[in-house]
Motif scaffolding. Structure first.
Motif, PDB file in Angstrom:
ATOM      1  N   ALA A  29       0.970  -1.149  -0.184  1.00  0.00           N
ATOM      2  CA  ALA A  29      -0.081   0.000  -0.125  1.00  0.00           C
ATOM      3  C   ALA A  29       0.817   1.296  -0.011  1.00  0.00           C
ATOM      4  CB  ALA A  29      -0.985   0.031   1.328  1.00  0.00           C
ATOM      5  N   ARG A  30       1.651   1.330   0.783  1.00  0.00           N
ATOM      6  CA  ARG A  30       2.875   2.344   0.716  1.00  0.00           C
ATOM      7  C   ARG A  30       3.228   2.850  -0.571  1.00  0.00           C
ATOM      8  NH1 ARG A  30       5.411   1.470   5.577  1.00  0.00           N
ATOM      9  NH2 ARG A  30       6.900   0.099   4.500  1.00  0.00           N
ATOM     10  N   LEU A  31       3.987   1.587  -1.036  1.00  0.00           N
ATOM     11  CA  LEU A  31       4.282   1.794  -2.446  1.00  0.00           C
ATOM     12  C   LEU A  31       3.397   2.500  -3.497  1.00  0.00           C
ATOM     13  CD1 LEU A  31       6.851  -1.656  -2.642  1.00  0.00           C
ATOM     14  CD2 LEU A  31       7.497   0.980  -2.860  1.00  0.00           C
ATOM     15  N   ARG A  32       1.959   1.921  -3.374  1.00  0.00           N
ATOM     16  CA  ARG A  32       1.208   2.060  -4.471  1.00  0.00           C
ATOM     17  C   ARG A  32       0.765   3.651  -4.060  1.00  0.00           C
ATOM     18  NH1 ARG A  32      -2.046  -3.570  -5.205  1.00  0.00           N
ATOM     19  NH2 ARG A  32      -0.141  -4.463  -6.381  1.00  0.00           N
ATOM     20  N   ASP A  33       0.895   4.174  -2.995  1.00  0.00           N
ATOM     21  CA  ASP A  33       0.606   5.448  -2.398  1.00  0.00           C
ATOM     22  C   ASP A  33       1.564   6.425  -2.929  1.00  0.00           C
ATOM     23  OD1 ASP A  33      -1.856   4.968  -1.196  1.00  0.00           O
ATOM     24  OD2 ASP A  33      -1.029   5.057   0.952  1.00  0.00           O
ATOM     25  N   ILE A  34       2.761   5.856  -2.947  1.00  0.00           N
ATOM     26  CA  ILE A  34       3.924   6.792  -3.435  1.00  0.00           C
ATOM     27  C   ILE A  34       3.441   7.093  -5.170  1.00  0.00           C
ATOM     28  CG2 ILE A  34       6.297   6.997  -4.071  1.00  0.00           C
ATOM     29  CD1 ILE A  34       6.575   5.537  -1.087  1.00  0.00           C
ATOM     30  N   ALA A  35       3.391   5.983  -5.557  1.00  0.00           N
ATOM     31  CA  ALA A  35       2.871   5.782  -7.025  1.00  0.00           C
ATOM     32  C   ALA A  35       2.111   6.701  -7.529  1.00  0.00           C
ATOM     33  CB  ALA A  35       2.958   4.233  -7.527  1.00  0.00           C
ATOM     34  N   ASP A  36       0.954   6.795  -6.738  1.00  0.00           N
ATOM     35  CA  ASP A  36      -0.394   7.502  -6.815  1.00  0.00           C
ATOM     36  C   ASP A  36       0.139   9.189  -6.844  1.00  0.00           C
ATOM     37  OD1 ASP A  36      -1.830   5.480  -7.511  1.00  0.00           O
ATOM     38  OD2 ASP A  36      -2.741   5.422  -5.434  1.00  0.00           O
ATOM     39  N   ASP A  37       1.124   9.332  -5.731  1.00  0.00           N
ATOM     40  CA  ASP A  37       1.574  10.785  -5.677  1.00  0.00           C
ATOM     41  C   ASP A  37       2.164  11.250  -6.595  1.00  0.00           C
ATOM     42  OD1 ASP A  37       0.081  10.696  -3.374  1.00  0.00           O
ATOM     43  OD2 ASP A  37       1.932  10.800  -1.946  1.00  0.00           O
ATOM     44  N   ILE A  38       3.312  10.447  -7.153  1.00  0.00           N
ATOM     45  CA  ILE A  38       4.099  11.086  -8.223  1.00  0.00           C
ATOM     46  C   ILE A  38       3.421  10.938  -9.764  1.00  0.00           C
ATOM     47  CG2 ILE A  38       6.258  10.377  -6.811  1.00  0.00           C
ATOM     48  CD1 ILE A  38       6.763   8.183  -8.737  1.00  0.00           C
ATOM     49  N   TYR A  39       2.621  10.131 -10.032  1.00  0.00           N
ATOM     50  CA  TYR A  39       1.817   9.904 -11.060  1.00  0.00           C
ATOM     51  C   TYR A  39       1.444  11.374 -11.650  1.00  0.00           C
ATOM     52  CZ  TYR A  39      -0.910   8.295 -14.938  1.00  0.00           C
ATOM     53  OH  TYR A  39      -1.688   7.959 -16.293  1.00  0.00           O
ATOM     54  N   GLY A  40       1.868  11.921 -12.965  1.00  0.00           N
ATOM     55  CA  GLY A  40       1.510  13.100 -13.268  1.00  0.00           C
ATOM     56  C   GLY A  40       1.484  13.132 -14.914  1.00  0.00           C
ATOM     57  N   ASP A  41       1.481  14.240 -15.468  1.00  0.00           N
ATOM     58  CA  ASP A  41       1.308  14.487 -16.832  1.00  0.00           C
ATOM     59  C   ASP A  41       2.512  14.113 -17.745  1.00  0.00           C
ATOM     60  OD1 ASP A  41      -1.270  15.828 -16.319  1.00  0.00           O
ATOM     61  OD2 ASP A  41      -0.596  17.466 -16.092  1.00  0.00           O
ATOM     62  N   THR A  42       3.648  13.940 -17.191  1.00  0.00           N
ATOM     63  CA  THR A  42       4.621  13.785 -18.182  1.00  0.00           C
ATOM     64  C   THR A  42       4.898  12.161 -18.203  1.00  0.00           C
ATOM     65  OG1 THR A  42       6.534  13.569 -16.052  1.00  0.00           O
ATOM     66  CG2 THR A  42       6.060  15.831 -17.197  1.00  0.00           C
ATOM     67  N   SER A  43       5.478  11.724 -19.111  1.00  0.00           N
ATOM     68  CA  SER A  43       5.632  10.387 -19.416  1.00  0.00           C
ATOM     69  C   SER A  43       6.669   9.790 -18.370  1.00  0.00           C
ATOM     70  CB  SER A  43       6.248  10.168 -20.877  1.00  0.00           C
ATOM     71  OG  SER A  43       7.539  10.577 -21.095  1.00  0.00           O
TER      72      SER A  43
END
Length: 89
Positions: A29-43
């Motif tokens: 869950a912690r890794l997926r939360d971090i992934a959600d936080d950094i997901y943005g508009d750039t590739s």
């Protein structure tokens, strides 16, 4: 799959896939939360988020993956990006 100049897979750079990764819902869950936080508009942000999701799969008892498989997948993605992507014009 990333390959060396002789056409062989790039196995020697892959992490040891014999490592044990016990199911760990909190770490996943912690890794997926971090992934959600950094997901943005750039590739780049999308790629890093996807990598983190794949790494989190190591801690998911319902997923069947290994560090070696993740490493080779990431190398393949980076090779495609370096060559101009899937949709070269």
């Amino acid at each position: 799959m990333s390959r060396k100049g002789d056409g062989e897979p790039d196995w020697e750079m892959a992490p040891d896939s014999d490592a044990a990764f016990e199911a760990d819902a909190e770490r996943r869950a912690r890794l997926r939360d971090i992934a959600d936080d950094i997901y943005g508009d750039t590739s780049e942000s999308k790629q890093v988020a996807a990598i983190l999701y794949r790494v989190s799969d190591l801690y998911d008892p319902d997923e069947d993956t290994s560090p070696e498989e993740i490493y080779l997948n990431v190398r393949h993605i980076m090779d495609i990006k370096a060559e101009g992507g899937l949709r070269k014009e």
